[in-house]
Design an enzyme around this catalytic site. Sequence first.
Site, PDB file in Angstrom:
ATOM      1  N   LEU A 131     -32.470  30.012  63.359  1.00 28.61           N
ATOM      2  CA  LEU A 131     -31.743  29.070  62.496  1.00 28.61           C
ATOM      3  C   LEU A 131     -32.649  27.943  62.032  1.00 28.61           C
ATOM      4  O   LEU A 131     -32.412  27.316  61.018  1.00 28.61           O
ATOM      5  CB  LEU A 131     -30.549  28.469  63.249  1.00 28.61           C
ATOM      6  CG  LEU A 131     -29.444  29.440  63.660  1.00 28.61           C
ATOM      7  CD1 LEU A 131     -28.416  28.728  64.508  1.00 28.61           C
ATOM      8  CD2 LEU A 131     -28.779  30.054  62.431  1.00 28.61           C
TER       9      LEU A 131
ATOM     10  N   LEU B  13     -36.534  25.416  63.182  1.00 28.88           N
ATOM     11  CA  LEU B  13     -37.598  25.128  64.136  1.00 28.88           C
ATOM     12  C   LEU B  13     -37.470  23.676  64.544  1.00 28.88           C
ATOM     13  O   LEU B  13     -37.626  22.784  63.717  1.00 28.88           O
ATOM     14  CB  LEU B  13     -38.961  25.381  63.487  1.00 28.88           C
ATOM     15  CG  LEU B  13     -39.243  26.858  63.184  1.00 28.88           C
ATOM     16  CD1 LEU B  13     -40.489  26.992  62.328  1.00 28.88           C
ATOM     17  CD2 LEU B  13     -39.392  27.673  64.459  1.00 28.88           C
TER      18      LEU B  13
ATOM     19  N   GLY C 132     -39.441  23.793  69.756  1.00 28.74           N
ATOM     20  CA  GLY C 132     -39.145  25.226  69.887  1.00 28.74           C
ATOM     21  C   GLY C 132     -38.165  25.718  68.841  1.00 28.74           C
ATOM     22  O   GLY C 132     -37.598  24.932  68.097  1.00 28.74           O
TER      23      GLY C 132
ATOM     24  N   VAL D 261     -34.790  27.502  67.167  1.00 33.28           N
ATOM     25  CA  VAL D 261     -33.348  27.453  67.379  1.00 33.28           C
ATOM     26  C   VAL D 261     -32.778  28.804  66.936  1.00 33.28           C
ATOM     27  O   VAL D 261     -33.000  29.239  65.809  1.00 33.28           O
ATOM     28  CB  VAL D 261     -32.720  26.295  66.575  1.00 33.28           C
ATOM     29  CG1 VAL D 261     -31.212  26.265  66.766  1.00 33.28           C
ATOM     30  CG2 VAL D 261     -33.330  24.960  67.016  1.00 33.28           C
TER      31      VAL D 261
ATOM     32  N   LYS E  66     -31.180  26.313  71.619  1.00 34.22           N
ATOM     33  CA  LYS E  66     -32.543  25.785  71.629  1.00 34.22           C
ATOM     34  C   LYS E  66     -33.136  26.050  73.002  1.00 34.22           C
ATOM     35  O   LYS E  66     -32.507  25.753  74.018  1.00 34.22           O
ATOM     36  CB  LYS E  66     -32.512  24.285  71.326  1.00 34.22           C
ATOM     37  CG  LYS E  66     -33.885  23.663  71.201  1.00 34.22           C
ATOM     38  CD  LYS E  66     -33.772  22.208  70.760  1.00 34.22           C
ATOM     39  CE  LYS E  66     -35.136  21.596  70.533  1.00 34.22           C
ATOM     40  NZ  LYS E  66     -35.059  20.223  70.043  1.00 34.22           N
TER      41      LYS E  66
ATOM     42  N   LEU F  85     -24.730  24.060  62.935  1.00 33.33           N
ATOM     43  CA  LEU F  85     -24.589  23.290  61.700  1.00 33.33           C
ATOM     44  C   LEU F  85     -25.015  24.184  60.533  1.00 33.33           C
ATOM     45  O   LEU F  85     -26.193  24.399  60.293  1.00 33.33           O
ATOM     46  CB  LEU F  85     -25.446  22.022  61.755  1.00 33.33           C
ATOM     47  CG  LEU F  85     -25.114  21.059  62.913  1.00 33.33           C
ATOM     48  CD1 LEU F  85     -26.038  19.860  62.903  1.00 33.33           C
ATOM     49  CD2 LEU F  85     -23.663  20.583  62.845  1.00 33.33           C
TER      50      LEU F  85
ATOM     51  N   ASP G 110     -37.037   9.847  65.482  1.00 35.90           N
ATOM     52  CA  ASP G 110     -37.456  10.948  64.611  1.00 35.90           C
ATOM     53  C   ASP G 110     -36.378  11.222  63.563  1.00 35.90           C
ATOM     54  O   ASP G 110     -36.063  12.371  63.264  1.00 35.90           O
ATOM     55  CB  ASP G 110     -37.749  12.202  65.444  1.00 35.90           C
ATOM     56  CG  ASP G 110     -38.682  13.186  64.724  1.00 35.90           C
ATOM     57  OD1 ASP G 110     -39.504  12.730  63.899  1.00 35.90           O
ATOM     58  OD2 ASP G 110     -38.595  14.393  64.984  1.00 35.90           O
TER      59      ASP G 110
END
Length: 366
Positions: free
Chosen positions: A36, A38, A42, A44, A59, A107, A152
């Site tokens: 889905l 990155l 890692g 997803v 994840k 999502l 972030d």
Amino acid sequence: PPPPPPQQFPQFHVRSGLQIKKNAIIDDYKVTSQVLGLGINGKVLQIFSKKTQEKFALKMLQDCPKARREVELHWRASQCPHIVRIVDVYENLYAGRKCLLIVMECLDGGELFSRIQDRGDQAFTEREASEIMKSIGEAIQYLHSINIAHRDVKPENLLYTSKRPKAILKLTDFGFAKETTSHNSLTTPCYTPYYVAPEVLGPEKYDKSCDMWSLGVIMYILLCGYPPFYSNHGLAISPGMKTRIRMGQYEFPNPEWSEVSEEVKMLIRNLLKTEPTQRMTITEFMNHPWIMQSTKVPQTPLHTSRVLKEDKERWEDVKEEMTSALATMRVDYEQIKIKKIEDASNPLLLKRRKKARALEAAALAH
């Protein structure tokens, strides 16, 4: 009776402790190889609940203190309607290594700016920009109120729950999140320092101010379609661009900004202040009329969607620039904090400060 005192933050209840499951995730979920996205730490993957067939996102992190911290902070934040929700966490062995598997809501609505770029002819308006900023602000307000800085906040970490018009925007990826309360604070039960330099008690301001800067950049792009700082040479982040960020050099060029009010530009200026401690706090941001009263914001059509379409091939660079700028900022602020704490515990500096304050007090007494 006197009015109740204003509350700085709505009272949120923090989620009860995280229970990490030790049974195999494949007992409860069907794990697919469909990627889905990155995350910072890692991939997803798409998975399905065996019980309900509902779709979720998975994840995978290698178990280590950093991964535990990410999971713990994300779990605490997961109550907020504008933050992606953690459903389950497993500790399983995978290829002989201990891993943490985080099951989150899926999502499906794509990234914030892709959605604006893909609009048909209906213009994206200033009021919509205000509503979007309010929902991102709610996520940050929740985090800051429970002493977490995300650090972030950037376009690819803002995703919609679905493709539907009423979809909710949510903040994801806690790979850089940080707890901002200083546990080793100088105040112990039997010792309250008479005087402490504000920079020693205020290092958490730096981490939170990183999120405020992000809000400024995202708000700027929402209103015009391009970022305030960009590199002229098509390099991911050029020395010139770093300088512009540090010096706070950016403009509000016409025609894109001609219809945008001075008040809104001022709000952006207060978020993009170069001195982190002078930046607006999330409480001030949420109390600003442009955010608080988004229903009164004029429905001025903006150039955003057209500019995003025209600059489509530049968008990857824009994202890379912001990623890079945030990385630089995190490192810089760590260094500033260390230096300030060293300065604050430097006995010569302390002596000079004490003397200066004594003189100041004497002057005031006359």
